[in-house]
Scaffold this active site. Structure first.
Site, PDB file in Angstrom:
ATOM      1  N   ASP A 132       0.789  -1.081  -0.008  1.00  0.00           N
ATOM      2  CA  ASP A 132       0.100   0.037   0.004  1.00  0.00           C
ATOM      3  C   ASP A 132       0.831   1.243   0.009  1.00  0.00           C
ATOM      4  OD1 ASP A 132      -2.622  -1.019   0.005  1.00  0.00           O
ATOM      5  OD2 ASP A 132      -2.209  -1.596   2.172  1.00  0.00           O
ATOM      6  N   TYR A 212       6.327 -10.110   6.479  1.00  0.00           N
ATOM      7  CA  TYR A 212       6.167  -8.618   6.871  1.00  0.00           C
ATOM      8  C   TYR A 212       6.655  -8.360   8.320  1.00  0.00           C
ATOM      9  CZ  TYR A 212       3.152  -7.855   2.946  1.00  0.00           C
ATOM     10  OH  TYR A 212       2.477  -7.849   1.663  1.00  0.00           O
TER      11      TYR A 212
END
Length: 456
Positions: A132, A212
């Site tokens: 994002d 992540y």
């Protein structure tokens, strides 16, 4: 994955006819869907404005015409590229119609400029993750067909009707992909390594697991509680209450498998300044899944929610509707690694590996200097003599240490009285969203039929 959704015409339903009122269409939409609709329409207006500006040649100026290049003289080679980037000033990874400031736009501009590809459409391109706006990466991976010097080898594809065999010059030494791309990429984006791969390899579908990491200061967080709560995420669960549901784009399966979730302290510093690292490893991720998970873990670490809230949110039969809460900031999030097992072996070009280290060290120095300046300011404020009604004394003798370093990671106004998650307003369930979506599609389909009838 932690995906960046393009606000483009193809991403939402066809707009209602300009000549027809559609009150029925909007009556069946929830407040959340209406807000989403308005945001997409606003983005669409921006897209159209930018497209007109580009067409008029006033948006970014006329680019220099490149000299003709004969791609028929070269074969192509299917390769994987490992890409690192600092995404803080970018609008996400994926190309968007309303912005040139994306990682993917910069990558393809470099690939075209260096004549490593003829066009995106013919490049057999896949990405591993869709990050994002504001999200960074150390181990983003793309797979793509690039121009090659070679005639044979792993991933080499002989161009149909090509003349590579008769091309003069070296046909045994491969193009230095890392070198040639980093020469033209922006400083925030670096190609770290490349690997030849089989033609069937896909950066998206061949990936076995993704890692992540989320970085944050300790502040007032109870890391033991946070760690214990994180372990409850491990395993295969339905994460619809810990992501942003994307039913409009066809996502109706929210079951994902988390392989690891834990927090470690990277540097021990007193008074809440210790930096921490949350690691989450999974096979695949949903839209905003990590940032929603972080938000809930922070509430637990602040003592606002019990650790059982994780199990409650994962219990879809009992709690089919997601409570409304703000997800954590995108700034600390990093796509740290994409693993492919034995499918590839990375090639790091020695001179540019050294250059990448030097480049990142210099960027680290710039940001660390800024951080140090602010830290010294805070230290001076801590010993400043403050006047009270009865005395004048250093601030650190008058007040306990402030531990607010991590509070800003959950944006928005904070109420003085905390409202527990399951006492808040609930979002629509998956079934309600699908029902509303089907009604909207039926109304649009009926309207389209009537429009076609009038036109005929």
């Amino acid at each position: 994955a932690e995906s960046n959704k393009m606000a483009s015409p193809g991403n939402f339903d066809r707009e209602p006819s300009a000549t027809r009122s559609t009150p029925d269409l909007y009556e069946h939409m929830s407040r959340e869907d209406l807000i989403d609709r308005v945001q997409k329409l606003e983005a669409h207006v921006t897209q159209l404005r930018n497209i007109v500006l580009k067409h008029d040649g006033t948006h970014s100026g006329q680019k220099k015409q490149q000299r003709d290049f004969d791609f028929n003289k070269y074969n192509t080679r299917h390769v994987a590229l490992k890409v690192a980037y600092l995404g803080w000033d970018y609008h996400g990874f994926v190309v968007q119609e309303d912005s040139d400031k994306t990682i993917e736009s910069a990558l393809f501009e470099a690939l075209l400029k260096t004549r490593l590809i003829e066009s995106r459409d013919t490049s057999n391109y896949h990405r591993c993750g869709r990050t994002d706006k504001g999200v960074s990466a150390l181990g983003q991976v793309i797979s793509i067909d690039l121009r090659t010097n070679l005639l044979t080898g792993v991933g080499v594809k002989v161009r149909e009707g090509g003349t590579a065999c008769s091309r003069p010059g070296d046909n045994t030494t491969e193009i230095r992909y890392v070198y040639i791309l980093n020469k033209v990429l922006p400083p925030e984006i670096r190609v770290l390594a490349w690997a030849p791969v089989d033609p069937e390899f896909s950066a998206r579908f061949s990936c076995k697991k993704r890692t992540y990491k989320y970085y944050f200061p300790k502040g007032n967080l109870d890391l033991q509680r946070m760690n214990e709560a994180a372990t409850k995420l491990i395993g295969e669960h339905d994460f619809r209450n810990l992501c942003k549901m994307d039913v409009g784009n066809g996502v109706i399966n929210f079951t994902r498998k988390i392989l690891r979730a834990d927090i470690v302290v990277l540097s021990q510093v007193e008074n809440g300044y210790s930096m921490c690292e949350l690691t989450v490893v999974g096979q695949a991720f949903l839209w905003h899944q990590i940032r929603c998970i972080v938000s809930v873990l922070f509430l637990i670490a602040q003592g606002k929610e019990d650790m059982s809230i994780v199990e409650e949110l994962l219990n879809i039969e009992k709690n089919p509707r997601k409570p409304q809460y703000t997800m954590a900031s995108e700034l600390p999030l990093v796509l740290f690694d994409c693993e492919f097992g034995d499918d590839l072996e990375w090639i790091y070009e020695a001179d540019w590996h050294e250059e990448n280290i030097r480049h990142l060290q210099q960027m680290w120095a710039q940001y660390t200097i800024k951080s140090t300046v602010i830290k010294r300011m805070l230290e001076e404020l801590d010993v400043a003599k403050v006047e009270t009604e009865s005395d004048i004394a250093p601030w650190n003798e008058l007040s306990a240490p402030f531990l607010q370093q991590s509070d800003w990671l959950i944006p928005g106004n904070k109420s003085r009285i905390y409202k527990p998650l399951f006492k808040r307003q609930m979002c629509d369930s998956l079934e309600q969203r699908m029902k509303c979506l089907n009604k909207r599609r039926k109304l649009l389909g009926k309207e389209e039929t009537e429009d076609n009838s009038e036109a005929s």
